[in-house]
Enzyme design. Structure first.
Site, PDB file in Angstrom:
ATOM      1  N   THR A 154     -16.505   0.771   2.251  1.00  0.00           N
ATOM      2  CA  THR A 154     -15.104   0.912   2.629  1.00  0.00           C
ATOM      3  C   THR A 154     -14.830   2.386   2.928  1.00  0.00           C
ATOM      4  O   THR A 154     -15.663   3.258   2.636  1.00  0.00           O
ATOM      5  CB  THR A 154     -14.174   0.457   1.490  1.00  0.00           C
ATOM      6  OG1 THR A 154     -14.248   1.422   0.418  1.00  0.00           O
ATOM      7  CG2 THR A 154     -14.547  -0.919   0.976  1.00  0.00           C
TER       8      THR A 154
ATOM      9  N   VAL B  92     -19.131  -0.135  -2.432  1.00  0.00           N
ATOM     10  CA  VAL B  92     -18.708  -1.058  -1.377  1.00  0.00           C
ATOM     11  C   VAL B  92     -18.455  -0.241  -0.104  1.00  0.00           C
ATOM     12  O   VAL B  92     -17.875   0.848  -0.155  1.00  0.00           O
ATOM     13  CB  VAL B  92     -17.434  -1.823  -1.781  1.00  0.00           C
ATOM     14  CG1 VAL B  92     -17.045  -2.825  -0.699  1.00  0.00           C
ATOM     15  CG2 VAL B  92     -17.644  -2.546  -3.108  1.00  0.00           C
TER      16      VAL B  92
ATOM     17  N   LYS C 254     -11.427   2.969 -15.096  1.00  0.00           N
ATOM     18  CA  LYS C 254     -12.054   1.680 -14.828  1.00  0.00           C
ATOM     19  C   LYS C 254     -12.474   0.980 -16.124  1.00  0.00           C
ATOM     20  O   LYS C 254     -12.454  -0.255 -16.196  1.00  0.00           O
ATOM     21  CB  LYS C 254     -13.252   1.863 -13.900  1.00  0.00           C
ATOM     22  CG  LYS C 254     -12.874   2.334 -12.490  1.00  0.00           C
ATOM     23  CD  LYS C 254     -11.931   1.370 -11.786  1.00  0.00           C
ATOM     24  CE  LYS C 254     -11.725   1.727 -10.329  1.00  0.00           C
ATOM     25  NZ  LYS C 254     -10.815   0.784  -9.628  1.00  0.00           N
TER      26      LYS C 254
ATOM     27  N   TYR D 249     -12.156   8.677 -13.319  1.00  0.00           N
ATOM     28  CA  TYR D 249     -12.402   7.399 -12.660  1.00  0.00           C
ATOM     29  C   TYR D 249     -13.069   6.430 -13.627  1.00  0.00           C
ATOM     30  O   TYR D 249     -12.652   5.265 -13.766  1.00  0.00           O
ATOM     31  CB  TYR D 249     -13.280   7.631 -11.436  1.00  0.00           C
ATOM     32  CG  TYR D 249     -13.537   6.400 -10.601  1.00  0.00           C
ATOM     33  CD1 TYR D 249     -12.659   6.023  -9.589  1.00  0.00           C
ATOM     34  CD2 TYR D 249     -14.676   5.613 -10.801  1.00  0.00           C
ATOM     35  CE1 TYR D 249     -12.901   4.906  -8.812  1.00  0.00           C
ATOM     36  CE2 TYR D 249     -14.924   4.494 -10.034  1.00  0.00           C
ATOM     37  CZ  TYR D 249     -14.035   4.143  -9.039  1.00  0.00           C
ATOM     38  OH  TYR D 249     -14.269   3.017  -8.266  1.00  0.00           O
TER      39      TYR D 249
ATOM     40  N   ASP E 294       0.849  -1.187   0.000  1.00  0.00           N
ATOM     41  CA  ASP E 294       0.000   0.000   0.000  1.00  0.00           C
ATOM     42  C   ASP E 294       0.887   1.240   0.000  1.00  0.00           C
ATOM     43  O   ASP E 294       2.035   1.195   0.457  1.00  0.00           O
ATOM     44  CB  ASP E 294      -0.928   0.019   1.214  1.00  0.00           C
ATOM     45  CG  ASP E 294      -2.223   0.782   0.949  1.00  0.00           C
ATOM     46  OD1 ASP E 294      -3.268   0.129   0.821  1.00  0.00           O
ATOM     47  OD2 ASP E 294      -2.178   2.018   0.845  1.00  0.00           O
TER      48      ASP E 294
ATOM     49  N   ASN F 100      -5.545  -4.157  -6.835  1.00  0.00           N
ATOM     50  CA  ASN F 100      -6.709  -3.583  -6.172  1.00  0.00           C
ATOM     51  C   ASN F 100      -6.572  -2.095  -5.858  1.00  0.00           C
ATOM     52  O   ASN F 100      -7.574  -1.411  -5.659  1.00  0.00           O
ATOM     53  CB  ASN F 100      -6.970  -4.369  -4.874  1.00  0.00           C
ATOM     54  CG  ASN F 100      -7.978  -3.701  -3.988  1.00  0.00           C
ATOM     55  OD1 ASN F 100      -9.183  -3.767  -4.231  1.00  0.00           O
ATOM     56  ND2 ASN F 100      -7.491  -3.035  -2.940  1.00  0.00           N
TER      57      ASN F 100
ATOM     58  N   VAL G  75       1.827   2.325  -6.584  1.00  0.00           N
ATOM     59  CA  VAL G  75       1.592   1.583  -7.820  1.00  0.00           C
ATOM     60  C   VAL G  75       1.974   2.398  -9.057  1.00  0.00           C
ATOM     61  O   VAL G  75       2.120   1.837 -10.147  1.00  0.00           O
ATOM     62  CB  VAL G  75       0.130   1.105  -7.938  1.00  0.00           C
ATOM     63  CG1 VAL G  75      -0.183   0.071  -6.871  1.00  0.00           C
ATOM     64  CG2 VAL G  75      -0.851   2.263  -7.895  1.00  0.00           C
TER      65      VAL G  75
END
Length: 272
Positions: free
Chosen positions: A203, A201, A172, A168, A37, A103, A76
């Site tokens: 989160t 989700v 995606k 975004y 991360d 992810n 990343v």
């Protein structure tokens, strides 16, 4: 005996949310985890990102599930950092790599200066993850499975008229292209590549003051805002729902599934 005993999984964005759920699910089935991360803020992201304590908590949960975990702070957007994290992880856990879950992602939806960051993290970051991981997977010769985290926004034209939101959706959607190309390129090596497409989700990416305020604003608009409702009468999914879908894709149960964009969305895309 776990169905993933002896296997090693490389997971980005593993400090919390969906990434943590993937790590715990795979660890419970016997896989050792390389958990990566950023653990730092990004200027264009208006909500708090994960920190070092979050990543260490993931490692604790993996250990409680009975597996080993190597953690790394890596961006990343930096392929060399990912390669180093993977090299150090496999050196510590064993010379193999069986599972990759790309992810890591951000959702700076209302950011007018967020286009480049969301493309760099959510699309280029996935590309970097696959590129860093596929050569070791090929070298070790055990086949394997790669799962790319996309979104329902990668299947339908879901975006508000703001650079972060449009970026975004573009990122995606781009993940689907990456998935289909790599599924063909890596099939001769018995490496399967699929993408998962969650609806909202529960989160920290969604459950924060800024994003809740943004979603409330969209709901109050009569025009210009996307319909965020699902077909099934649930507002959000749990991270474990996505982890369960990925688990199917990385185990022998899904051994002949490759090149698939799998919605886990309570019927969201079917409404469109």
């Amino acid at each position: 005996m776990g169905v993933l005993d002896g296997q090693i999984a490389f997971i980005t964005g593993a400090a919390r949310g969906q990434g943590r759920a993937h790590a715990v699910k795979l660890a419970g089935a016997g896989a050792d985890i390389i958990a990566v991360d950023l653990c730092a803020p990004i200027d264009s992201v208006p909500y708090p990102l994960a920190d070092a304590a979050d990543l260490e908590h993931t490692a604790e949960l993996v250990a409680q599930a009975g597996a080993r975990c190597v953690t790394a702070h890596a961006d990343v957007r930096d392929r060399a950092a990912l390669t180093a994290a993977l090299r150090d992880g496999t050196a510590a856990l064993g010379d193999r790599l069986d599972i990759v879950i790309a992810n890591a992602g951000i959702a700076p939806m209302a950011g007018e200066d967020a286009w480049q960051d969301v493309i760099d993290v959510n699309l280029t970051g996935v590309y970097n993850t696959v590129e860093a991981a596929m050569r070791p997977m090929i070298k070790y010769g055990n086949g394997g499975s790669i799962v790319l985290t996309s979104s329902v926004a990668g299947l339908v034209g879901l975006a508000a008229p703001m650079a972060g939101s449009i970026g975004y959706a573009a990122a995606k959607h781009g993940i689907v292209g990456l998935m289909r190309v790599y599924a063909n390129l890596l099939a001769p090596h018995r490496i399967r590549v699929n993408s998962v497409h969650p609806a909202g989700v529960n989160t920290p990416m969604i459950d924060n003051d800024f994003t809740r305020s943004w979603l409330d604003g969209l709901a109050q608009q009569s025009q210009g805002g996307p319909d965020m409702s699902n077909a099934l009468p649930v507002q959000t999914l749990d991270p474990e729902d996505i982890a369960n879908a990925a688990f199917y894709l990385v185990t022998d149960t899904g051994r002949y599934v490759t090149g698939v964009a799998l919605p886990v969305d309570a019927g969201y895309t079917n409404k469109r």
